[in-house]
Design a protein around this motif. Structure first.
Motif, short mmCIF file in Angstrom:
data_model
loop_
_atom_site.label_atom_id
_atom_site.label_comp_id
_atom_site.label_asym_id
_atom_site.label_seq_id
_atom_site.Cartn_x
_atom_site.Cartn_y
_atom_site.Cartn_z
N THR A 318 0.93 -1.34 -0.12
CA THR A 318 -0.06 -0.22 -0.17
C THR A 318 0.91 1.36 0.21
OG1 THR A 318 -1.76 -1.20 1.09
CG2 THR A 318 -1.76 1.24 1.25
N PRO A 319 0.85 2.12 -0.88
CA PRO A 319 1.48 3.46 -1.02
C PRO A 319 0.55 4.50 0.20
CG PRO A 319 0.02 3.43 -2.90
CD PRO A 319 -0.05 2.13 -2.31
N LEU A 320 1.46 4.80 1.17
CA LEU A 320 1.05 5.61 2.12
C LEU A 320 1.75 7.16 2.39
CD1 LEU A 320 0.61 3.18 5.28
CD2 LEU A 320 -1.21 4.17 3.71
N PHE A 321 1.01 8.11 2.70
CA PHE A 321 1.75 9.48 2.78
C PHE A 321 1.79 9.54 4.23
CE2 PHE A 321 -0.71 9.65 -1.05
CZ PHE A 321 0.35 10.46 -2.19
N VAL A 322 3.18 10.40 4.38
CA VAL A 322 3.10 10.52 5.95
C VAL A 322 2.72 12.17 6.21
CG1 VAL A 322 4.79 11.25 8.01
CG2 VAL A 322 5.21 9.37 6.43
N ASP A 323 1.62 12.53 6.83
CA ASP A 323 1.01 13.94 7.17
C ASP A 323 0.94 14.43 5.77
OD1 ASP A 323 1.29 13.67 10.10
OD2 ASP A 323 3.04 14.61 9.94
N ASP A 324 1.52 15.52 5.36
CA ASP A 324 1.09 16.27 4.13
C ASP A 324 2.33 16.17 3.19
OD1 ASP A 324 -1.00 17.24 5.39
OD2 ASP A 324 -0.10 19.24 5.98
N SER A 325 3.18 15.09 3.28
CA SER A 325 4.19 15.08 2.34
C SER A 325 3.48 14.79 0.80
CB SER A 325 5.07 13.65 2.64
OG SER A 325 4.05 12.39 2.81
N LYS A 327 5.25 12.89 -1.24
CA LYS A 327 5.82 11.73 -1.77
C LYS A 327 5.59 10.64 -0.95
CE LYS A 327 10.34 9.55 -3.27
NZ LYS A 327 11.71 9.54 -3.38
N PRO A 328 4.70 9.43 -1.33
CA PRO A 328 4.24 8.28 -0.62
C PRO A 328 5.56 7.25 -0.35
CG PRO A 328 3.73 7.95 -2.93
CD PRO A 328 4.46 9.34 -2.87
N ILE A 362 8.91 8.97 8.91
CA ILE A 362 7.85 8.77 9.78
C ILE A 362 8.24 9.20 11.27
CG2 ILE A 362 8.34 6.48 11.07
CD1 ILE A 362 5.35 5.63 10.02
N HIS A 363 7.41 9.82 12.05
CA HIS A 363 7.57 10.40 13.31
C HIS A 363 6.50 10.33 14.29
CE1 HIS A 363 4.84 13.69 12.64
NE2 HIS A 363 5.37 13.62 11.20
N HIS A 369 -1.68 8.07 5.66
CA HIS A 369 -2.95 8.18 4.83
C HIS A 369 -2.77 7.76 3.44
CE1 HIS A 369 -2.24 12.20 3.22
NE2 HIS A 369 -1.43 12.22 4.34
N ASP A 370 -3.70 7.39 2.46
CA ASP A 370 -3.54 7.14 1.25
C ASP A 370 -4.05 7.83 0.13
OD1 ASP A 370 -5.95 6.54 1.67
OD2 ASP A 370 -6.01 4.28 1.01
N SER A 371 -4.54 9.17 0.66
CA SER A 371 -5.11 9.99 -0.36
C SER A 371 -4.88 11.77 0.27
CB SER A 371 -6.53 9.73 -0.43
OG SER A 371 -7.32 10.71 -1.08
#
Length: 679
Positions: A318-325, A327-328, A362-363, A369-371
């Motif tokens: 699954t591609p996930l984003f960290v906060d408002d990044s 790049k997943p 990650i922190h 999230h994924d979207s």
């Protein structure tokens, strides 16, 4: 084993140090079939206390996670530290659970940590269960303890089971009300809790009054019980002996039958990017939302981000984003934690607790999230205690400055109550924690994990400065060097704000006498001056700066000119606004033997402390609450140990800032050697 959200129970074990949380954790894992033999805290063989410091000290420092699959129920257990010194890791676990089981030592009764954890869980809207441990201890007065718990935390605290035969067994008094116990009547306890549960719901109450208890199905009782827990209308009391296993299986049955699952708990306090509350509904088919509540820097696995899934389903790849990044990252491996072991799993659904490894961005408290529809979403932060105990660090060996900085960053990633600062003007690295013990453990970990040894000394106290009056300031910055010049003129005023209000910058310029593009430069100059202070070299706060007039030159006006004009106009105004030094005032709680009360209160009074009250604890211990200037408590650990024969304990939390006495301000001002910039 596959499970649904409705089959999950997330429970944190919390409570005062020494109440037996880790032993209970082991007993639950044993009863749930996860381990063949319960580990021992004394021998350092438990599933949760795996760190070298935990084994050496014989108590938990971090939280530990393990899961049990039993009778169709997936139970995630989090064992937390009992010492107040390590509250950061304990409170962070509360962000991942629906229920907090607060463990109480049957011999010691209600202790300071019991009260703290009950209050934190209540404030977070979590279901609470009081687990009375060590019920087979000789001399334990369990009936009296129930009365004490109800006096302390309210009449909603009621037993759901009762000990019998001197603590060698427990009997259910919720579903079954017959049998002799060490209390006067199991039937009476059954009736009491039944009355408490059915009154929460009109339909349940009506059926009960019309047709009696037999008209209520187990599903009706579960729904009413769960609603009581969610609304704080009921705090069940359970009795166990973690050492012998008495009551442990019954607690697991209670968890499966009556404790709330993730869809039943109170909605978590999420907010969007504008701070507006939003609902995360736990739908496994929606976009992923997960919150990182724990970071582990594992020397073999790398950085491990442990998270609770609130919505959507996370699978491998699954591609996930960290906060408002923008790049997943791709989930290469998905883990479930069982103590120190990492068990690879295929997916994590709403309510699951899982982990990903080797994701540097990650922190702690990150939202995964994924979207990009979820950009800006965050979980309302826990109210963590402010780290007030500080040490200045110097590497013992030359050339280790960079290694020290990297080690501190890694350690601070794991602990929300650990702060690192670097004071440029003193070239001083300062680390702040909750206590002397907190920082001592951190320094030992730094040496063991990262090979960095340091020398320590007391840092400067975190004084602040502000103003006590209104004043106006003005400066014209004008330079001509033969070519293009510099010009900027600023008129501003300063006003004091309430304590804790921070800083406000207000634009009241009319008629374009200062173009809008130069206002950020003026604010930058003001902030530069605020960092350097006006009285004793400490940062300024709690004031408003209003720019209301000025001049510019169409050719010579540049950003650098307005930075300088803003800074010097501010310095001019502050000098006329009765600048004062503020000192941090801390809430102090000191637990001592009653025989030491005279020495301790006298010592606090000599430190300009205000005694706010005292409470008598069980076992002859006294809790003193006071407020004192932090600057007066530099050597307090050593003094308290001497006054109480090593039996005293204390904790500090930042309360507010107050003006220092005039003699202290004069002393600080005289010691300050300000650096005067020349333009």
């Amino acid at each position: 084993m596959s499970h649904s959200t409705e089959n999950i129970r997330n429970i944190a074990l919390a409570g005062h140090a020494g109440s037996g949380k880790t032993t209970l954790f082991e007993a639950l894992l044993h009863a749930g079939g996860v381990i063949q033999t319960p580990g021992s805290v004394e021998r350092g063989t438990t599933q949760s206390d795996t760190d070298a410091q935990e084994k050496a000290r014989g108590h938990s420092i971090d939280s530990a996670i393990a899961s049990i699959d039993r009778d169709g129920c997936h139970i995630n257990l989090i064992d937390t530290a009992g010492y107040a010194d390590f509250r950061g890791a304990t409170l962070s676990a509360f962000a991942a659970v629906e229920t907090v089981a607060i463990v109480v030592n049957a011999s010691n009764g209600v202790e300071h940590g019991t009260r703290r954890m009950m209050a934190h869980a209540r404030e977070r809207g979590l279901a609470r269960v009081l687990v009375v441990n060590k019920i087979d201890t000789e001399g334990a007065r369990l009936a009296m303890l129930v009365d004490t718990l109800r006096d302390e935390f309210g009449p909603e605290c009621l037993p759901v089971n009762l000990p019998a035969q001197g603590g060698t067994q427990v009997l259910d008094c919720f579903f079954h009300g017959d049998g002799a116990t060490d209390f006067s009547s199991l039937a009476a306890a059954h009736q009491q809790i039944l009355d408490q549960v059915v009154e929460i719901n009109e339909a349940t109450m009506g059926a009960y009054l019309d047709q009696g208890e037999g008209a209520l199905s187990r599903e009706q009782l579960h729904d009413a019980f769960e609603q009581c827990l969610r609304e704080g209308h009921l705090v069940p009391i359970c009795f166990v002996s973690a050492r012998t296993g008495v009551g442990v299986t019954e607690f697991l049955e209670l968890a499966g039958r009556l404790l709330p699952h993730p869809a039943e708990g109170n909605p978590p306090p999420f907010a969007d990017g504008q701070g507006e509350a939003i609902t995360v509904d736990g739908d496994p088919s929606k976009h992923v939302i997960a919150d990182v509540f724990k970071i582990v820097n594992d020397p073999f696995v790398g950085k491990l981000g442990v998270f609770r899934v609130w919505q959507g389903t996370i699978r491998r790849d699954t591609p996930l984003f960290v906060d408002d990044s923008r790049k997943p990252f791709k989930v290469g491996h998905l883990f479930r934690l069982n103590g120190k072991a990492h068990v690879e799993i295929e997916q994590a659904i709403p309510g699951d607790i899982a982990a990903v490894a080797k994701v540097e961005e990650i922190h702690f408290d990150a939202v995964l999230h994924d979207s990009h529809e979820e950009d800006g979403i965050h979980l309302a932060p826990m109210d963590y205690p402010h780290p007030m105990f500080a040490l200045a660090l110097t590497p013992r060996h030359k050339g280790q400055e960079q290694k020290l900085s990297q080690a501190l960053v890694r350690l601070a990633e794991e602990d929300p109550c650990l702060r690192m600062e670097h004071h440029k003007e003193l070239n001083e690295t300062v680390v702040r924690g909750l206590s002397e013990l907190h920082l001592k453990v951190m320094l030992e970990r730094m040496r063991e994990r990262y090979g960095v040894e340091v020398d320590t000394h007391p840092p400067r106290i975190a004084y602040r400065e502000t103003i006590a009056a209104h004043a106006d300031g003005h400066h014209r910055h004008k330079k001509q060097t033969g070519g293009a010049g510099q010009f900027g003129e600023v008129f501003l005023r300063v006003d004091p704000l309430d304590r804790g209000a921070g800083f406000e910058f207000v634009d009241e310029v009319k008629g374009g006498v200062i173009p809008n593009q130069f206002l950020p430069a003026i604010e930058k100059g003001v902030r530069q001056a605020m960092e350097n202070g006006a009285v004793a070299g400490y940062p300024m706060q709690d004031l408003r700066v209003t720019v209301y007039d000025g001049k510019y030159h169409p050719v010579d006006s540049k950003e650098v000119a307005f930075v300088s004009a803003g800074r010097k106009a501010f310095i001019d105004a502050v000098g006329k606004a009765r600048p004062i030094v503020l000192e941090p005032i801390v809430d102090v709680e000191v637990a001592i033997p009653e025989a030491s009360v005279g020495d301790v209160t006298g010592s606090l009074s000599a430190k300009r402390a205000r005694i706010m009250g005292t409470d008598t604890q069980r076992g002859g211990e006294l809790l003193i609450r006071a407020q004192a200037p932090l600057a007066e408590l530099t050597d307090y650990p050593t003094e308290l140990k001497a006054m109480t024969g090593g039996q005293g304990r204390y904790s500090l939390d930042l309360s507010h800032y107050e003006p220092v006495p005039p003699p202290v301000q004069r002393q600080l001002s005289e010691a300050w050697k300000p650096h005067v910039e020349e333009d």
